[in-house]
Design an enzyme around this catalytic site. Structure first.
Site, mmCIF file in Angstrom:
data_model
loop_
_atom_site.group_PDB
_atom_site.id
_atom_site.type_symbol
_atom_site.label_atom_id
_atom_site.label_comp_id
_atom_site.label_asym_id
_atom_site.label_seq_id
_atom_site.Cartn_x
_atom_site.Cartn_y
_atom_site.Cartn_z
ATOM 1 C CG PHE A 1 -1.850 1.239 1.158
ATOM 2 C CD1 PHE A 1 -3.021 1.197 0.422
ATOM 3 C CD2 PHE A 1 -1.518 2.426 1.805
ATOM 4 C CE1 PHE A 1 -3.851 2.308 0.336
ATOM 5 C CE2 PHE A 1 -2.345 3.529 1.727
ATOM 6 C CZ PHE A 1 -3.513 3.473 0.990
ATOM 7 C CE LYS B 1 -0.468 6.997 6.393
ATOM 8 N NZ LYS B 1 -1.693 7.674 5.938
ATOM 9 C CG ASP C 1 5.804 3.955 1.665
ATOM 10 O OD1 ASP C 1 5.742 4.686 2.668
ATOM 11 O OD2 ASP C 1 4.853 3.786 0.873
#
Length: 406
Positions: A147, A261, A232
């Site tokens: 993801f 984030k 990531d």
């Protein structure tokens, strides 16, 4: 006399969204109106312990005073210049973030998906300019069940049909191999490979922690093959796993790290591509950009986030409380939990499907005052703010035990 404006109830607000909001999410039926630390409150005043923390965007809790203070101070001075001009906050942000992550340069962006897209562009540019891959032939190796965002390029190399179906045609140039399989990755890498792009821990897939040696194996493989290792760390980074970056558990330094984030402190969207000078140095003016990337407000908040992490306090908290989380989940195995994976304050919990789906378990926990979110099947994710106390964490585990036993 003007009549007072009546505050709409949670049910009314949820119904009001239905005809005017695109249905791209299926949120739990709770309407948050206020928050502080690890707690949120709905419009009726009911309190909930937030055990999701915005998928790690709220690593430092809701409205952390140092982050709110940095934002307020900057709001009184300057919020946006675009990158057409310099601003007085960006240099310090880039300097301190590069030092925190052990890298040379920073490419500031806004969202995690933008960081991933930017990392892809940089890797391809590096492949053409430095590695000498023929034009338009560069490939990137990725892992199944990944993801990395929701853009058309990214969903094109997803293996989640819900994310992919109906959005093609997709960008070519990606090779998908099983996660945690070094032999398959090595077979996919060749002279056209610009980079291997993976999550050190797969979050959306259910907090999938790879075998010991996998990340160091990826690092060695990419070094031998002469391609980049792009990590990531948008969910796994910035303290979540008990280290600043999840790759640090194996002493690995990637060529490029993608951050987002938590970098915005739960206040503004902030993301970044950090990497070596050899890699990020391939970009030239006009080749990539973002109107809001590196804006003064984002830089001020991002600098405050880095300052919190520089002390190591939050990494130590995540490591120590991660033991409490792991031990608590271990006690639930065989009592409604069929398995789990955890690293620091992050866990994917597989519930016995006979007890309920992940969604059903999340709704039952919501009624107990605990907010979590399901992922695939009967898996529930736990990712509390790093500010959560041991008592709060144990209380959440107690609520989970109660729900599983009911």
């Amino acid at each position: 006399m003007t009549a007072p404006v009546r505050t709409r109830t949670s049910d009314e607000l949820i119904r009001a969204e239905e005809p005017v909001l695109a249905h791209n999410y299926h949120p739990l039926p709770v309407v948050v109106a206020r928050a502080e630390g690890a707690w949120v409150e709905d419009v009726e005043g009911r309190r909930y312990l937030d055990m999701l923390a915005g998928y790690s965007a709220l690593n430092f809790g809701h409205r952390h005073p140092a982050l709110i203070g940095a934002a307020r101070d900057q709001l009184d001075r300057l919020t946006l210049t675009s990158r057409a001009f310099h601003n007085d906050r960006l240099a310090e942000f880039a300097e301190r973030l590069a030092e925190l992550t052990g890298q040379d340069m920073v490419l500031p962006m806004n969202t995690g998906a933008e960081a991933v897209e930017s990392g892809i562009k940089v890797a391809r540019k590096w492949a053409y300019d430095v590695k000498g891959v023929p034009a338009d032939r560069a490939t990137i190796v990725v892992a199944a069940d990944n993801f990395h965002g929701r853009t058309t390029t990214v969903v094109g190399f997803s293996t989640d049909e819900t994310a992919r179906a109906g959005f093609g045609p997709f960008t070519p140039g990606f090779r998908i191999v099983p996660y945690n399989d070094l032999a398959a990755m090595e077979a996919a890498v060749d002279e056209t490979t610009a980079a291997v792009l993976i999550e050190p821990i797969q979050g959306e897939a259910g907090v999938i922690v790879p075998d010991d040696g996998y990340l160091s194996g990826v690092r060695e493989l990419t070094r031998r093959a002469g391609c980049l290792f792009v990590a990531d760390e948008i969910q796994s980074g910035l303290g979540r796993t008990g280290r600043t970056l999840a790759v640090e558990h194996e002493g690995v330094v990637p060529d490029v790290v993608l951050l987002g984030k938590a970098l915005g402190g739960g206040i503004v969207p902030v993301s970044a591509v950090v990497g070596s000078r050899e890699v990020l140095g391939v970009l030239r003016p006009g080749e990539h950009g973002s109107t809001f990337g590196g804006n003064p407000l984002a830089a001020a908040v991002g600098t405050a986030v880095v300052e919190l992490l520089e002390t190591g306090e939050f990494q130590r908290r995540a490591a120590a409380l991660g033991v409490v989380l792991r031990d608590g989940l271990t006690d639930l195995v065989g009592k409604g939990v069929v398995g789990f994976r955890s690293r620091g304050l992050w866990a994917g919990v597989d519930v016995d499907p006979a007890i309920g789906t992940g969604r059903e378990i999340s709704e039952r926990l919501m009624r107990e005052g605990i907010l979590v979110k399901d992922t695939h099947g009967s898996t529930v994710r736990l990712a509390p703010p790093l500010t959560v106390t041991e008592d709060e964490l144990r209380s959440a585990l107690g609520s989970l035990a109660k729900v599983l036993a009911s």
